[in-house]
Enzyme design. Structure first.
Site, mmCIF file in Angstrom:
data_model
loop_
_atom_site.group_PDB
_atom_site.id
_atom_site.type_symbol
_atom_site.label_atom_id
_atom_site.label_comp_id
_atom_site.label_asym_id
_atom_site.label_seq_id
_atom_site.Cartn_x
_atom_site.Cartn_y
_atom_site.Cartn_z
ATOM 1 N N LYS A 1 0.836 -1.213 0.000
ATOM 2 C CA LYS A 1 0.000 0.000 0.000
ATOM 3 C C LYS A 1 0.868 1.260 0.000
ATOM 4 O O LYS A 1 0.617 2.189 -0.755
ATOM 5 C CB LYS A 1 -0.902 0.050 1.257
ATOM 6 C CG LYS A 1 -1.801 -1.133 1.435
ATOM 7 C CD LYS A 1 -2.656 -1.016 2.687
ATOM 8 C CE LYS A 1 -1.849 -0.998 3.978
ATOM 9 N NZ LYS A 1 -1.126 -2.244 4.289
ATOM 10 N N ARG B 1 -9.151 1.614 8.977
ATOM 11 C CA ARG B 1 -8.706 0.252 9.245
ATOM 12 C C ARG B 1 -9.737 -0.529 10.027
ATOM 13 O O ARG B 1 -9.524 -1.701 10.324
ATOM 14 C CB ARG B 1 -7.455 0.361 10.090
ATOM 15 C CG ARG B 1 -6.252 -0.257 9.450
ATOM 16 C CD ARG B 1 -5.155 -0.143 10.480
ATOM 17 N NE ARG B 1 -4.047 -0.909 10.107
ATOM 18 C CZ ARG B 1 -2.982 -0.429 9.468
ATOM 19 N NH1 ARG B 1 -2.925 0.818 9.115
ATOM 20 N NH2 ARG B 1 -1.993 -1.229 9.199
ATOM 21 N N ARG C 1 11.877 -6.128 4.254
ATOM 22 C CA ARG C 1 11.678 -4.670 4.169
ATOM 23 C C ARG C 1 12.712 -3.956 5.045
ATOM 24 O O ARG C 1 13.020 -4.380 6.143
ATOM 25 C CB ARG C 1 10.277 -4.286 4.636
ATOM 26 C CG ARG C 1 10.141 -2.767 4.735
ATOM 27 C CD ARG C 1 8.733 -2.306 4.778
ATOM 28 N NE ARG C 1 7.979 -2.847 5.872
ATOM 29 C CZ ARG C 1 6.684 -2.605 6.040
ATOM 30 N NH1 ARG C 1 6.029 -1.864 5.164
ATOM 31 N NH2 ARG C 1 6.042 -3.120 7.053
ATOM 32 N N ARG D 1 11.868 -2.640 10.723
ATOM 33 C CA ARG D 1 10.914 -2.043 11.666
ATOM 34 C C ARG D 1 10.642 -2.998 12.819
ATOM 35 O O ARG D 1 10.586 -4.205 12.613
ATOM 36 C CB ARG D 1 9.591 -1.773 10.931
ATOM 37 C CG ARG D 1 9.424 -0.344 10.505
ATOM 38 C CD ARG D 1 8.288 -0.125 9.555
ATOM 39 N NE ARG D 1 6.984 -0.657 9.933
ATOM 40 C CZ ARG D 1 5.891 -0.513 9.192
ATOM 41 N NH1 ARG D 1 5.936 0.154 8.054
ATOM 42 N NH2 ARG D 1 4.744 -1.021 9.567
ATOM 43 N N ARG E 1 -0.253 -9.068 13.259
ATOM 44 C CA ARG E 1 -0.808 -8.000 12.396
ATOM 45 C C ARG E 1 -1.721 -8.603 11.331
ATOM 46 O O ARG E 1 -2.749 -8.018 10.989
ATOM 47 C CB ARG E 1 0.331 -7.202 11.747
ATOM 48 C CG ARG E 1 1.054 -6.321 12.754
ATOM 49 C CD ARG E 1 2.358 -5.789 12.219
ATOM 50 N NE ARG E 1 2.199 -4.902 11.088
ATOM 51 C CZ ARG E 1 3.201 -4.545 10.274
ATOM 52 N NH1 ARG E 1 4.431 -5.019 10.492
ATOM 53 N NH2 ARG E 1 2.983 -3.729 9.280
HETATM 54 P P1 AP5 Z 1 4.978 -1.610 1.688
HETATM 55 O O1 AP5 Z 1 4.629 -0.761 0.518
HETATM 56 O O2 AP5 Z 1 5.820 -1.009 2.768
HETATM 57 O O3 AP5 Z 1 3.652 -2.296 2.279
HETATM 58 P P2 AP5 Z 1 2.452 -1.704 3.119
HETATM 59 O O4 AP5 Z 1 1.219 -2.383 2.630
HETATM 60 O O5 AP5 Z 1 2.468 -0.219 3.123
HETATM 61 O O6 AP5 Z 1 2.872 -2.292 4.520
HETATM 62 P P3 AP5 Z 1 2.830 -1.686 5.981
HETATM 63 O O7 AP5 Z 1 3.506 -2.712 6.859
HETATM 64 O O8 AP5 Z 1 3.384 -0.304 6.047
HETATM 65 O O9 AP5 Z 1 1.337 -1.718 6.242
HETATM 66 P P4 AP5 Z 1 0.651 -1.759 7.563
HETATM 67 O O10 AP5 Z 1 -0.708 -1.455 7.122
HETATM 68 O O11 AP5 Z 1 0.777 -2.980 8.373
HETATM 69 O O12 AP5 Z 1 1.482 -0.711 8.426
HETATM 70 P P5 AP5 Z 1 1.225 0.809 8.776
HETATM 71 O O13 AP5 Z 1 2.522 1.488 8.679
HETATM 72 O O14 AP5 Z 1 0.060 1.344 8.034
HETATM 73 O O15 AP5 Z 1 5.679 -2.939 1.121
HETATM 74 C C1 AP5 Z 1 6.145 -3.957 2.003
HETATM 75 C C2 AP5 Z 1 7.504 -4.493 1.488
HETATM 76 O O16 AP5 Z 1 7.287 -5.181 0.264
HETATM 77 C C3 AP5 Z 1 8.530 -3.376 1.184
HETATM 78 O O17 AP5 Z 1 9.813 -3.852 1.501
HETATM 79 C C4 AP5 Z 1 8.377 -3.152 -0.334
HETATM 80 O O18 AP5 Z 1 9.589 -2.676 -0.907
HETATM 81 C C5 AP5 Z 1 7.995 -4.544 -0.823
HETATM 82 N N1 AP5 Z 1 7.059 -4.523 -1.949
HETATM 83 C C6 AP5 Z 1 6.039 -3.647 -2.173
HETATM 84 N N2 AP5 Z 1 5.400 -3.962 -3.315
HETATM 85 C C7 AP5 Z 1 6.020 -5.082 -3.818
HETATM 86 C C8 AP5 Z 1 5.823 -5.892 -4.979
HETATM 87 N N3 AP5 Z 1 4.843 -5.635 -5.853
HETATM 88 N N4 AP5 Z 1 6.652 -6.961 -5.154
HETATM 89 C C9 AP5 Z 1 7.653 -7.241 -4.260
HETATM 90 N N5 AP5 Z 1 7.886 -6.499 -3.158
HETATM 91 C C10 AP5 Z 1 7.083 -5.431 -2.930
HETATM 92 O O19 AP5 Z 1 0.771 0.672 10.307
HETATM 93 C C11 AP5 Z 1 1.662 0.228 11.304
HETATM 94 C C12 AP5 Z 1 0.901 0.126 12.618
HETATM 95 O O20 AP5 Z 1 0.388 1.439 12.982
HETATM 96 C C13 AP5 Z 1 -0.326 -0.772 12.608
HETATM 97 O O21 AP5 Z 1 0.017 -2.137 12.856
HETATM 98 C C14 AP5 Z 1 -1.146 -0.157 13.759
HETATM 99 O O22 AP5 Z 1 -0.658 -0.547 15.009
HETATM 100 C C15 AP5 Z 1 -0.894 1.334 13.594
HETATM 101 N N6 AP5 Z 1 -1.899 1.997 12.741
HETATM 102 C C16 AP5 Z 1 -1.673 2.606 11.537
HETATM 103 N N7 AP5 Z 1 -2.824 3.097 11.040
HETATM 104 C C17 AP5 Z 1 -3.796 2.791 11.946
HETATM 105 C C18 AP5 Z 1 -5.197 3.015 11.979
HETATM 106 N N8 AP5 Z 1 -5.846 3.643 10.973
HETATM 107 N N9 AP5 Z 1 -5.889 2.554 13.057
HETATM 108 C C19 AP5 Z 1 -5.261 1.911 14.068
HETATM 109 N N10 AP5 Z 1 -3.935 1.651 14.089
HETATM 110 C C20 AP5 Z 1 -3.212 2.102 13.037
#
Ligand code: AP5
Length: 214
Positions: free
Chosen positions: A13, A88, A127, A160, A171
């Site tokens: 994402k 979410r 990552r 991370r 997660r």
């Molecule tokens: P990446 O693009 O980083 O993936 P992502 O979907 O953004 O993953 P996140 O881990 O950031 O999502 P998340 O939703 O768990 O975490 P967030 O930061 O929002 O890609 C992942 C890896 O794959 C990278 O290394 C990339 O290079 C690689 N990649 C990408 N595309 C690829 C492809 N096509 N092929 C191969 N490799 C690829 O949230 C973190 C925490 O914050 C949550 O767990 C929660 O505790 C809190 N939080 C955040 N938002 C909320 C909310 N709205 N409500 C409550 N808690 C929240």
């Protein structure tokens, strides 16, 4: 254009949201990035959020909703934005709809980046995130030019805290329970678009552009 990115943790994402933001010249609003910046700066919000994030749990809705709604009322959002990591939960989605409808507005697209659980753990363990600017890399699929250093700002790249395999499993469970129901929620609203997130990053992006238009 107002866009929501949906998908499991690690589905890509953030990677796609940054590319969308650059192409369509709209801000990328990532709740995960906002929390990580608060943790880095030692704010009260950061301290509270870290307790949940390190366990792979969601931060409580009341700490998230106003933060995002205040953010998209800022000037740079007048031509739209891409939301990454929000909403979410169903209550977050309902709060978002209520805030938009109070402004006489609505969301345009919810893009679901579909990647099976089997692929996720592998992606997360590879990552690397920049401690300086937050840029994201992958040791195999999107490697930095110099190992362990950010191409953009030169700072160190780290795994991370919440990308350790045991936390990733939590997660994923939380995602299936609390976030996946949003796919039906936005299907019912008629704005869902599905893309196959297992493809190469550029192919995923091309599929998204074919939905959003040039
Ligand atoms: P990446 O693009 O980083 O993936 P992502 O979907 O953004 O993953 P996140 O881990 O950031 O999502 P998340 O939703 O768990 O975490 P967030 O930061 O929002 O890609 C992942 C890896 O794959 C990278 O290394 C990339 O290079 C690689 N990649 C990408 N595309 C690829 C492809 N096509 N092929 C191969 N490799 C690829 O949230 C973190 C925490 O914050 C949550 O767990 C929660 O505790 C809190 N939080 C955040 N938002 C909320 C909310 N709205 N409500 C409550 N808690 C929240």
């Amino acid at each position: 254009m107002k866009i929501i990115m949906l998908g499991a943790p690690g589905a890509g994402k953030g990677t796609q949201a940054k590319m969308i933001a650059a192409k369509y010249d709209i801000p990328h609003i990532s709740t995960g990035d906002i929390f990580r910046a608060n943790i880095k700066n030692g704010t009260e919000l950061g301290k509270k959020a870290k307790e949940y994030m390190d366990k792979g749990l969601l931060v409580p809705d009341e700490l998230v909703v106003d933060l995002v709604i205040d953010r998209f009322k800022e000037d740079d959002c007048k031509n739209g934005y891409v939301l990454d990591g929000f909403p979410r939960t169903i209550p977050q989605a309902e709060a978002l709809d209520a805030a938009l409808s109070a402004m006489g507005d609505k969301m345009d697209y919810a893009i679901n980046v579909e990647v099976p659980d089997e692929n996720i753990i592998n992606r997360m363990s590879g990552r690397r995130a920049c401690v300086g600017c937050g840029a994201t890399y992958h040791i195999k699929y999107n490697a930095p030019k110099t190992e362990g250093k950010c191409d953009t700002c030169g700072a160190d790249l780290i795994l991370r805290d919440d990308d350790k395999p045991e936390t990733v499993i939590n997660r994923l469970n939380v995602y299936h329970e609390q976030t996946q129901p949003l796919i039906d929620y936005y299907t019912n609203k008629g704005i869902i678009a599905e893309v196959d997130g297992t493809q190469d990053m550029n192919d995923v992006f091309n599929a998204i552009v074919s939905i959003l238009g040039e």
